[in-house]
Design an enzyme around this catalytic site. Structure first.
Site, short mmCIF file in Angstrom:
data_model
loop_
_atom_site.label_atom_id
_atom_site.label_comp_id
_atom_site.label_asym_id
_atom_site.label_seq_id
_atom_site.Cartn_x
_atom_site.Cartn_y
_atom_site.Cartn_z
N ARG A 61 1.09 -1.12 0.17
CA ARG A 61 -0.01 -0.07 -0.08
C ARG A 61 0.83 1.36 -0.05
NH1 ARG A 61 -3.83 -3.13 3.26
NH2 ARG A 61 -2.38 -2.55 5.08
N GLU A 98 4.54 -9.90 16.38
CA GLU A 98 4.02 -10.21 17.76
C GLU A 98 4.38 -11.70 17.74
OE1 GLU A 98 -0.50 -10.37 19.94
OE2 GLU A 98 -0.38 -9.92 17.83
#
Lengths: 173, 173
Positions: A61, A98
């Site tokens: 993006r 994470e």
């Protein structure tokens, strides 16, 4: 600065890509020609007097904002991509997720030493990708003039991870 | 039309991503501000009088050309992406690969019926992705005005697969 209109054209998608995440969908903004133009105008106004030589867009993006901005600033466009996508000689930089890790790559000939560099992506969240991209630019001896984001998620404190005073976010959430 | 300069700035990478393939690397073109500008200028000149409402960019290198062109044409930008990337309601279209299949998706609210659509990607090779993208636009009742590519690999005959008279390729290889 008319950022309300920009913010109002970003759609919130609950539980994407997984439960508990409020995904900020920019496709509604991009589909609106006037608002997309306003975004690029505002980036241009902020960076046009900073003598940028290359705009670095982060896959994928980031490309959407980096490409028009490079053209407006009369700068070259450099792609930072996921591993294995760039076909010539690359540098690779890992960053923590994470769970586990990911990496980004840049062509070794993408930046000449001393060039003024602007790094751009749609979203500053945890800051891992942006920080890794900055590390790649530094390894190629580029001179980072700034980081630009359409959106910054303040609670994730990515700004502290990137740890650079020159972060410009059009809207903060 | 100065397409020599465009072609000369595309780098050939032998045996990428696998042996026997001559990969056309556009990063060298993008890094050259003048040549990238020339590419967007030429696309703009070709399509500016065609009343395009939306430019559809195909992930991810298509975004690099679709975004600036949408802005130049004062059109909205629509993303066609690999499955699972678009967060809202989507349509999905499969296409065949040499081994197996792949698919592309579009948001169901990305195009309004009757809008004039330009589909753009960096490369027309076998034509599978472009044809699938056209099918998605047709399902949303968009009016396909044209397909634009930076490069077309003639020997792969993707033009016959897309099977639309309105294909514009800046350079043919």
């Amino acid at each position: 600065m008319n950022t309300d209109k920009i913010e109002n054209n970003i759609r919130n998608i609950p539980d994407f890509p997984k439960k508990g995440i409020q995904f900020k969908d920019i496709t509604t903004l991009l589909q609106n020609a006037e608002v997309f133009q306003e975004v690029i105008d505002q980036f241009t106004q902020y960076f046009e007097d900073k003598n940028i030589h290359k705009v670095v867009g982060i896959e994928s993006r980031g490309f959407i904002f980096a490409a028009p901005l490079a053209l407006r600033l009369n700068a070259g466009l450099v792609l930072v991509r996921k591993p294995g996508k760039l076909p010539s000689q690359t540098l690779n930089e890992e960053y923590a997720l994470e769970y586990g890790s990911d990496a980004v790559e840049i062509h070794t000939d993408a930046i000449n030493p001393g060039e003024n560099i602007l790094i751009i992506d749609d979203l500053l969240a945890t800051g891992g990708t942006a920080k890794a991209t900055g590390a790649l630019v530094n390894k190629l001896k580029g001179n980072i003039i700034g980081y630009a984001f359409l959106m910054e998620l303040m609670e994730l404190k990515g700004r502290n991870v990137v740890n650079d005073p020159s972060i410009f976010s059009l809207i903060t959430l």
